[in-house]
Design a protein around this motif. Structure first.
Motif, PDB file in Angstrom:
ATOM      1  N   ASP A 153      42.413  41.850  50.535  1.00 18.64           N
ATOM      2  CA  ASP A 153      41.405  42.900  50.306  1.00 18.64           C
ATOM      3  C   ASP A 153      41.073  43.052  48.812  1.00 18.64           C
ATOM      4  O   ASP A 153      40.032  43.613  48.461  1.00 18.64           O
ATOM      5  N   GLU A 154      41.975  42.567  47.969  1.00 17.60           N
ATOM      6  CA  GLU A 154      41.686  42.588  46.530  1.00 17.60           C
ATOM      7  C   GLU A 154      40.858  41.374  46.112  1.00 17.60           C
ATOM      8  O   GLU A 154      40.609  41.173  44.922  1.00 17.60           O
ATOM      9  N   GLY A 155      40.511  40.542  47.071  1.00 19.58           N
ATOM     10  CA  GLY A 155      39.644  39.404  46.770  1.00 19.58           C
ATOM     11  C   GLY A 155      40.368  38.080  46.597  1.00 19.58           C
ATOM     12  O   GLY A 155      39.737  37.051  46.332  1.00 19.58           O
ATOM     13  N   TYR A 156      41.668  38.098  46.757  1.00 15.50           N
ATOM     14  CA  TYR A 156      42.418  36.842  46.644  1.00 15.50           C
ATOM     15  C   TYR A 156      42.289  36.032  47.934  1.00 15.50           C
ATOM     16  O   TYR A 156      42.114  36.596  49.025  1.00 15.50           O
ATOM     17  N   ILE A 157      42.358  34.724  47.772  1.00 17.05           N
ATOM     18  CA  ILE A 157      42.360  33.846  48.939  1.00 17.05           C
ATOM     19  C   ILE A 157      43.745  33.217  49.023  1.00 17.05           C
ATOM     20  O   ILE A 157      44.145  32.450  48.136  1.00 17.05           O
ATOM     21  N   PHE A 167      47.170  29.045  40.296  1.00 11.59           N
ATOM     22  CA  PHE A 167      47.283  30.016  41.385  1.00 11.59           C
ATOM     23  C   PHE A 167      47.943  31.305  40.893  1.00 11.59           C
ATOM     24  O   PHE A 167      48.807  31.278  40.025  1.00 11.59           O
ATOM     25  N   LYS A 168      47.526  32.417  41.492  1.00  9.00           N
ATOM     26  CA  LYS A 168      48.236  33.677  41.298  1.00  9.00           C
ATOM     27  C   LYS A 168      49.381  33.706  42.300  1.00  9.00           C
ATOM     28  O   LYS A 168      49.184  33.444  43.499  1.00  9.00           O
ATOM     29  N   ILE A 169      50.577  34.004  41.800  1.00  9.43           N
ATOM     30  CA  ILE A 169      51.752  33.952  42.665  1.00  9.43           C
ATOM     31  C   ILE A 169      52.202  35.356  43.074  1.00  9.43           C
ATOM     32  O   ILE A 169      52.437  36.215  42.224  1.00  9.43           O
TER      33      ILE A 169
END
Lengths: 257, 257
Positions: free
Chosen positions: A221-225, A165-167
């Motif tokens: 909006d940057e495409g992250y969920i 995951f991106k934190i």
């Protein structure tokens, strides 16, 4: 800064050595006589805490005076650790069933204070008789960068990270506190977050719910969920662009609107 | 029916006279040895209960076996009463600040089971070893119409009514239980509700969140403004057409999706 650090340590010592029944109470100064027996006060405070944690209490102002001791005991003791570990277990159970998007766009949002880092030390020493937070002292305390990690959250952070995951760290702290915040986070064992988001000029004065919703929306909006969101305040979790699952950590010390 | 009533009474008597340490436990049959000390089990169960009440646990299946005693003790004791009174206090504080529309269109939605009426008696006697709810027994119990009011909710109900709100009772019970439900509510001290909404044919099989949201939407479409909503399940409160303020009553006994 050294003076403040010494002040905190000495206050803690006073707290530690002072018998509970002492009349020269340094930290807790209930001005109204407690008319209820100890069992009844505990029952009342337990109920009050539950109204806070479930958000039934809504925008609550401050800890009831007769519950100050109860709250400090709770926050300094095993039950708080156990309660936050249980929340991490909820998050881990959720993660276990979660299919990965496999696109590097899975995100998890963490709040900082009382989520990744614990400030009970500050509260034990600096909550004054009227139970108001002294902003100057709080800022000084943040500059010290000595807040320890909340063990349950550090554990979750590492699992979330290991899963790819991106934190995103989303905090009500301000930009001028970036350095101290990063130092404290690293010292506490956190690393390799994707982004640390603090309140900039344009965010000052906004409610936490609005500010945090706006920032989550930008992330989306940057495409992250945003799969998960961990915070100790309902204002960390509600609003819009909410996570797939939100996890409310306990905090009966203060309320952030 | 008389047999069932007698059965409940006799089970309660057995519960009341049986010493806590007895090996011939009638109601609670933990199949796995509790490896933790009593303090640790209590701490664990306290934390577990908090995850349930805050909705951190999400769709939880059943009470952990080692927490069965804890839950029954809680639901039968003073803390549960205190916790639900605290929620009523939250609602009263909200009502105090609320301007009336003055148009007779102010509405309050109440759930029934574990909100207006308490079924702990049923659960103490009929939760089986696997902690699954026996639908037949539950239906029999509802037909008895002997569930007592939850005092905190009866208190709120009367205030809400005195303030001129229209009261909507929105329950997961089915139409065939209308008579028993009305009888029980009246016996418990409730009266003069605007409407009692039960699951009809078309509502069977819907999740509680969907069913209750649809019904709230219908209420709103009639011009009512749902100011408050009281329920013991998150599925009573979330979804759409949510009330201005929702109040979550405690229920660590079961989860309704």
């Amino acid at each position: 800064m050294a003076l403040i650090r010494w002040g905190i340590v000495s206050l803690l010592l006073i707290l530690a050595i002072e018998p509970a029944s002492s009349s020269r109470s340094f930290i807790l100064m209930p001005t109204e006589k407690q008319s209820l027996g100890k069992g009844e006060v505990e029952m009342y405070c337990e109920s009050w805490k539950l109204t806070v944690e479930t958000n039934n209490a809504g925008n609550w102002g401050q800890v009831p005076e007769k519950c100050l001791k109860y709250v400090i005991k709770y926050m300094s003791g095993k039950q708080y650790l156990s309660d936050s570990e249980a929340v991490t277990e909820n998050a881990l159970a959720f993660l276990k069933k979660l299919p990965s998007t496999g696109m590097g766009k899975d995100a998890w949002v963490f709040d900082i204070d009382e989520t990744l880092l614990g400030n009970v030390l500050y509260f034990v020493t600096h909550v004054n008789g009227s139970q108001e937070i002294d902003e100057d002292f709080m800022n000084d305390f943040i500059e010290l960068a000595i807040a320890p990690p909340l063990p349950a959250s550090l554990r979750l952070y590492k699992v979330v990270q290991a899963l790819g995951f991106k934190i995103f760290l989303l905090t009500g702290r301000s930009e001028f506190q970036r350095n101290a915040t990063e130092t404290n986070l690293r010292n506490a064992g956190y690393s390799n977050w994707e982004r640390l988001i603090l309140r900039g000029e344009a965010d000052q004065g906004k409610s936490a719910t609005v500010y945090k919703s706006e920032k989550r929306k930008e992330i989306e909006d940057e495409g992250y969920i945003i799969k998960g969101n961990s915070g100790d305040q309902w204002s960390d979790l509600l609003g819009y662009a909410v996570a797939q699952r939100s996890f409310k950590l306990p905090n009966p010390m203060y309320y952030v609107h």
